[in-house]
Design a protein around this motif. Structure first.
Motif, mmCIF file in Angstrom:
data_model
loop_
_atom_site.group_PDB
_atom_site.id
_atom_site.type_symbol
_atom_site.label_atom_id
_atom_site.label_comp_id
_atom_site.label_asym_id
_atom_site.label_seq_id
_atom_site.Cartn_x
_atom_site.Cartn_y
_atom_site.Cartn_z
ATOM 1 N N GLY A 132 0.817 -1.215 0.000
ATOM 2 C CA GLY A 132 0.000 0.000 0.000
ATOM 3 C C GLY A 132 0.848 1.260 0.000
ATOM 4 N N VAL A 133 1.938 1.246 0.790
ATOM 5 C CA VAL A 133 2.859 2.393 0.801
ATOM 6 C C VAL A 133 3.505 2.564 -0.569
ATOM 7 C CG1 VAL A 133 4.973 3.337 1.825
ATOM 8 C CG2 VAL A 133 3.298 2.175 3.274
ATOM 9 N N LEU A 134 3.896 1.443 -1.188
ATOM 10 C CA LEU A 134 4.479 1.493 -2.533
ATOM 11 C C LEU A 134 3.498 2.125 -3.522
ATOM 12 C CD1 LEU A 134 6.561 0.757 -4.728
ATOM 13 C CD2 LEU A 134 5.545 -1.549 -4.779
ATOM 14 N N ALA A 135 2.249 1.687 -3.481
ATOM 15 C CA ALA A 135 1.243 2.217 -4.398
ATOM 16 C C ALA A 135 1.055 3.724 -4.192
ATOM 17 C CB ALA A 135 -0.083 1.486 -4.202
ATOM 18 N N ALA A 136 1.021 4.151 -2.931
ATOM 19 C CA ALA A 136 0.859 5.575 -2.637
ATOM 20 C C ALA A 136 2.045 6.384 -3.166
ATOM 21 C CB ALA A 136 0.701 5.786 -1.131
ATOM 22 N N CYS A 137 3.252 5.852 -2.995
ATOM 23 C CA CYS A 137 4.450 6.550 -3.476
ATOM 24 C C CYS A 137 4.467 6.625 -5.003
ATOM 25 C CB CYS A 137 5.707 5.845 -2.970
ATOM 26 S SG CYS A 137 5.943 5.957 -1.183
ATOM 27 N N ILE A 138 4.033 5.568 -5.677
ATOM 28 C CA ILE A 138 3.965 5.579 -7.139
ATOM 29 C C ILE A 138 3.010 6.672 -7.605
ATOM 30 C CG2 ILE A 138 3.159 4.294 -9.164
ATOM 31 C CD1 ILE A 138 4.202 1.759 -7.820
ATOM 32 N N VAL A 139 1.851 6.765 -6.952
ATOM 33 C CA VAL A 139 0.867 7.787 -7.320
ATOM 34 C C VAL A 139 1.444 9.188 -7.120
ATOM 35 C CG1 VAL A 139 -1.356 8.801 -6.700
ATOM 36 C CG2 VAL A 139 -1.131 6.325 -6.895
ATOM 37 N N ILE A 140 2.100 9.402 -5.986
ATOM 38 C CA ILE A 140 2.666 10.732 -5.697
ATOM 39 C C ILE A 140 3.728 11.110 -6.720
ATOM 40 C CG2 ILE A 140 4.069 12.044 -4.055
ATOM 41 C CD1 ILE A 140 2.639 10.486 -1.811
ATOM 42 N N LEU A 141 4.630 10.195 -7.021
ATOM 43 C CA LEU A 141 5.754 10.523 -7.894
ATOM 44 C C LEU A 141 5.372 10.596 -9.369
ATOM 45 C CD1 LEU A 141 8.607 8.439 -6.231
ATOM 46 C CD2 LEU A 141 8.375 10.926 -6.269
ATOM 47 N N ARG A 142 4.382 9.834 -9.789
ATOM 48 C CA ARG A 142 4.041 9.782 -11.215
ATOM 49 C C ARG A 142 2.873 10.680 -11.613
ATOM 50 N NH1 ARG A 142 4.503 3.464 -13.279
ATOM 51 N NH2 ARG A 142 6.723 3.185 -12.842
ATOM 52 N N PHE A 143 1.952 10.908 -10.684
ATOM 53 C CA PHE A 143 0.694 11.528 -11.091
ATOM 54 C C PHE A 143 0.351 12.824 -10.341
ATOM 55 C CE2 PHE A 143 0.251 6.878 -11.657
ATOM 56 C CZ PHE A 143 0.165 6.851 -13.042
ATOM 57 N N THR A 144 1.265 13.358 -9.565
ATOM 58 C CA THR A 144 0.978 14.602 -8.855
ATOM 59 C C THR A 144 2.015 15.668 -9.188
ATOM 60 O OG1 THR A 144 2.306 14.082 -6.878
ATOM 61 C CG2 THR A 144 0.039 13.234 -6.942
ATOM 62 N N LYS A 145 1.640 16.919 -8.958
ATOM 63 C CA LYS A 145 2.576 18.026 -9.164
ATOM 64 C C LYS A 145 3.780 17.903 -8.235
ATOM 65 C CE LYS A 145 -0.672 21.557 -10.810
ATOM 66 N NZ LYS A 145 -1.264 22.892 -10.514
ATOM 67 N N LEU A 146 3.524 17.472 -7.002
ATOM 68 C CA LEU A 146 4.627 17.330 -6.050
ATOM 69 C C LEU A 146 5.661 16.357 -6.575
ATOM 70 C CD1 LEU A 146 5.988 17.788 -3.339
ATOM 71 C CD2 LEU A 146 4.503 16.015 -2.363
ATOM 72 N N GLY A 147 5.214 15.235 -7.124
ATOM 73 C CA GLY A 147 6.150 14.243 -7.654
ATOM 74 C C GLY A 147 6.996 14.812 -8.775
ATOM 75 N N ARG A 148 6.359 15.511 -9.698
ATOM 76 C CA ARG A 148 7.114 16.115 -10.812
ATOM 77 C C ARG A 148 8.090 17.170 -10.304
ATOM 78 N NH1 ARG A 148 1.924 15.440 -13.130
ATOM 79 N NH2 ARG A 148 1.273 17.546 -12.587
ATOM 80 N N ARG A 149 7.684 17.898 -9.293
ATOM 81 C CA ARG A 149 8.561 18.936 -8.740
ATOM 82 C C ARG A 149 9.726 18.345 -7.962
ATOM 83 N NH1 ARG A 149 3.792 23.219 -6.889
ATOM 84 N NH2 ARG A 149 3.355 23.956 -9.020
ATOM 85 N N ILE A 150 9.510 17.198 -7.328
ATOM 86 C CA ILE A 150 10.609 16.513 -6.640
ATOM 87 C C ILE A 150 11.683 16.114 -7.647
ATOM 88 C CG2 ILE A 150 11.232 14.340 -5.498
ATOM 89 C CD1 ILE A 150 8.669 14.613 -3.848
ATOM 90 N N TYR A 151 11.263 15.537 -8.778
ATOM 91 C CA TYR A 151 12.227 15.180 -9.818
ATOM 92 C C TYR A 151 12.926 16.415 -10.371
ATOM 93 C CZ TYR A 151 10.888 10.249 -10.204
ATOM 94 O OH TYR A 151 10.706 8.909 -9.960
ATOM 95 N N ALA A 152 12.172 17.475 -10.579
ATOM 96 C CA ALA A 152 12.748 18.702 -11.142
ATOM 97 C C ALA A 152 13.756 19.322 -10.192
ATOM 98 C CB ALA A 152 11.636 19.698 -11.464
ATOM 99 N N ALA A 153 13.400 19.398 -8.906
ATOM 100 C CA ALA A 153 14.301 19.995 -7.918
ATOM 101 C C ALA A 153 15.567 19.174 -7.747
ATOM 102 C CB ALA A 153 13.582 20.135 -6.579
ATOM 103 N N GLY A 154 15.448 17.859 -7.807
ATOM 104 C CA GLY A 154 16.621 17.010 -7.670
ATOM 105 C C GLY A 154 17.484 16.990 -8.910
ATOM 106 N N GLY A 155 16.851 17.095 -10.087
ATOM 107 C CA GLY A 155 17.610 17.048 -11.331
ATOM 108 C C GLY A 155 18.413 18.306 -11.585
ATOM 109 N N ASN A 156 17.805 19.464 -11.352
ATOM 110 C CA ASN A 156 18.492 20.748 -11.555
ATOM 111 C C ASN A 156 17.785 21.776 -10.694
ATOM 112 O OD1 ASN A 156 19.516 23.241 -12.518
ATOM 113 N ND2 ASN A 156 19.993 22.311 -14.491
#
Length: 333
Positions: A186-210
């Motif tokens: 269940g935690v895995l599923a929640a993390c997948i949703v956050i990272l793939r389908f939310t603005k926060l997830g996209r921003r986490i990747y963006a902030a970490g990448g550059n």
């Protein structure tokens, strides 16, 4: 004649470049699942117990807490950070949860446990973003503070009196699957949703990448990092609840090995320590790698200190491969 040469040249180059490019692009993603499958094969050939259903259940239960903590660690590492305080969070949450459950019931204890983990994550994020302390130093210091707090609250001894309704969850099953495994999935599923389908997830990747590019794009990098560490604390709380249920008490020394193991699982799973790249699904395979390796070596009577050496060596290898892939990609640009 000129046309024949021009057609053969690129074709010959493509045949050499494409396999290398494929390995550079997908090597980390496909390599670990293959290694996990090979480990299962090797251990099944060397131990008659390994392929039994009870043993797979044992692997799942033992991996559940590590999985929850590692999924949370993923958020911190994706921002090019690190959370070394997860082990101490597990200990503090175990004590707080056990104390509240004993006096006010399971629901109140679980709520207090989750709030405690989120609060420590929030402090981590604020120290890193507001005071500009490097994540390694900030979370290392927090590890010491939180460990001391756990020992102070418990008096250095286990907190007993955890309700049976809670401790029994560690051994309960849903459709034959242990409840701790269901929780970690269940935690895995929640993390997948956050990272793939939310603005926060996209921003986490963006902030970490550059980070600078993300800031120029209007992203509040500080808020994103704070959210990442809060999520790390929450996931560590879930891992702590799983472990607390297994030992049926609050333990001030719980989770001591989780900082190393969670970082190892995340990096082995293909998440870059430099941030902005990786998948939480890969982290799940990293957890499987560590858990299956530990279980198989135990069945073969390999000493625990040798297992620690193997995990440490695997971590060095994973980081080295990460550097090689980054260098290869940079060389192509």
């Amino acid at each position: 004649m000129t046309m024949i040469v021009s057609e053969r040249g690129p074709a010959r180059n493509d045949s050499r470049i494409k396999p290398l490019a494929f390995l550079q692009r997908y090597g980390r993603e496909i390599g670990l699942p293959i290694i996990v499958a090979l480990m299962v094969l090797v251990f099944s050939l060397n131990s008659a117990v390994f392929m039994s259903l009870p043993n797979f259940r044992n692997i799942g239960v033992s991996a559940a807490a590590l999985a929850a903590v590692s999924f949370g660690q993923t958020f911190a590492i994706l921002t090019a950070g690190l959370d070394l305080s997860v082990g101490a969070i597990v200990a503090l949450v175990s004590i707080v949860g056990a104390l509240v459950m004993r006096d006010h019931g399971v629901a109140a204890g679980v709520a207090a446990a989750l709030a405690t983990g989120a609060a420590v994550g929030l402090v981590n994020g604020l120290v890193i973003t507001r005071f500009k302390v490097f994540p390694f130093i900030a979370t290392l210091a927090m590890m010491s503070i939180v460990s001391g707090l756990a020992l102070g609250l418990s008096g250095g001894v286990a907190v007993t009196g955890v309700p049976g309704a809670f401790s029994n969850l560690a051994y309960a099953r849903t459709f034959g699957v242990p409840v701790p495994v269901v929780i970690s999935v269940g935690v895995l599923a929640a993390c997948i949703v956050i990272l793939r389908f939310t603005k926060l997830g996209r921003r986490i990747y963006a902030a970490g990448g550059n980070e600078e590019a993300a800031r120029l794009s209007g992203i509040s990098v500080g808020s994103v990092k704070i959210a990442a560490y809060v999520l790390s604390g929450l996931c560590a709380s879930v891992g702590s609840l799983i472990l607390t249920a297994r030992v049926a008490s609050g333990q001030p020394s719980l989770g001591a090995t989780l900082p190393l193991e969670s970082v190892a699982a995340v990096v082995l799973g293909g998440v870059s320590l430099f941030g902005g790249r990786g998948s939480v699904v890969g982290v799940a395979f990293g957890v499987l790698f560590i858990s299956i390796l530990s279980n198989g070596l135990n069945l073969l009577n390999v000493p625990s200190y040798t297992q620690m050496m193997v995990i440490g060596g695997a971590l060095i290898l994973a980081v080295s491969l990460d550097q090689i892939f980054i260098g290869a990609k940079a060389g192509r640009k």
